[in-house]
Design a protein around this motif. Structure first.
Motif, short mmCIF file in Angstrom:
data_model
loop_
_atom_site.label_atom_id
_atom_site.label_comp_id
_atom_site.label_asym_id
_atom_site.label_seq_id
_atom_site.Cartn_x
_atom_site.Cartn_y
_atom_site.Cartn_z
N ASP A 34 23.89 8.66 33.39
CA ASP A 34 23.57 9.95 33.27
C ASP A 34 24.65 11.06 32.51
O ASP A 34 24.17 12.05 31.77
CB ASP A 34 23.40 10.47 34.82
N LYS B 234 14.49 13.55 29.98
CA LYS B 234 14.79 14.48 31.06
C LYS B 234 15.88 15.41 30.82
O LYS B 234 15.55 16.61 31.34
CB LYS B 234 15.44 13.43 32.22
N TYR B 235 16.52 15.29 29.85
CA TYR B 235 17.62 16.19 29.40
C TYR B 235 17.24 17.06 27.80
O TYR B 235 17.72 18.10 27.79
CB TYR B 235 18.79 15.55 29.16
N GLU C 177 14.61 8.13 29.59
CA GLU C 177 15.65 8.84 30.26
C GLU C 177 16.15 10.16 29.43
O GLU C 177 16.51 11.14 30.33
CB GLU C 177 16.93 7.83 30.54
#
Length: 192
Positions: free
Chosen positions: A56, A98-99, A95
Motif C-alpha cells: 500500500d 484505489k489511489y 490496486e
C-alpha cells in the motif's frame, strides 16, 4: 603425500563450498536488496512477496509522484509465463485504481529478460534464500529518470559544422574521428 591431499581438500571446502554462501549473503546484503517503491511477487503467483515495506505504501507513493514517473516495467522469472505477467499487471492496475486512475498508467512487460541470473539463483544455500532471489526476478519497477528533450543547436553553431579557423572546435576535438562517428550516429538515430 597424504598431507598435500588433505591440504587441497581443506582448501577446496573452505574456498569453494563455504565461499559461495558468503558471496550470496554479501550480494543480498548489498546489491540484491528489495528497494522502495518496487513491488515484488512470489514465484509463480500473483501474491505479493514479503517486503520490508507494505505494498500500500508503494501504491500511495506512485499515486503521489505519478507526474515524475517516466516508466513502469514488470519483470518475470524465466520459469514464469507471460500470462502470469498479464495477470499481475491486471492486479496492479486494480490496486492502483484505489489511489489514482490506473487507465493513465502503462505497465510494460520486459518479456524474458531477468534481473537475477539463473546461476545466482542456483547458488542459494536454502529454500528461503532461493524464494527471495526468485521474488527479485518478479517485480514491478518504476523509473523516475528524466530524459532531457533534445535541443537543436542554434543556427550558425559550429556543433553540426565545425569551422577550421575556430579555436573552440579544435579544443573540443570536433575534427577527431570519434567525434565525427558519434555525430553521424546521432544524426542517423534522430532521422529514424
Amino acid at each position: 603425500m597424504r598431507a598435500i591431499k588433505l591440504f587441497f581438500l581443506f582448501f577446496y571446502t573452505t574456498t569453494v563450498l563455504w565461499g559461495q554462501d558468503e558471496e550470496i549473503d554479501h550480494l543480498i546484503a548489498g546489491e540484491l536488496k528489495m528497494t522502495f517503491p518496487s513491488i515484488y511477487f512470489k514465484h509463480k503467483s500473483t501474491d505479493y512477496a514479503p517486503m520490508p515495506y507494505s505494498a500500500d505504501s508503494c501504491f500511495k507513493h506512485i499515486a503521489a509522484h505519478l507526474k515524475d514517473i517516466r516508466s513502469f516495467s514488470i519483470w518475470r522469472d524465466s520459469l514464469e509465463t507471460e500470462e502470469l505477467t498479464q495477470a499481475r499487471i491486471k492486479k496492479l492496475k486494480a490496486e492502483l485504481d484505489k489511489y489514482t486512475p490506473a487507465n493513465k498508467i502503462k505497465i510494460q512487460s520486459v518479456k524474458k529478460t531477468q534481473k537475477v541470473s539463473r546461476l545466482t539463483i542456483e547458488k542459494a544455500k536454502d529454500d528461503i534464500q532461493r524464494q527471495y532471489l526468485l521474488s527479485l526476478n518478479s517485480v514491478l519497477d518504476i523509473s523516475k529518470t528524466r530524459i532531457a528533450d533534445e535541443v537543436d543547436p542554434p543556427k550558425g553553431s559550429h556543433i553540426n559544422h565545425p569551422k577550421i579557423w575556430c579555436l573552440n572546435c579544435w579544443k573540443r576535438g570536433r575534427f577527431k574521428k570519434e567525434y565525427r562517428r558519434l555525430h553521424v550516429t546521432n544524426k542517423k538515430t534522430k532521422s529514424q
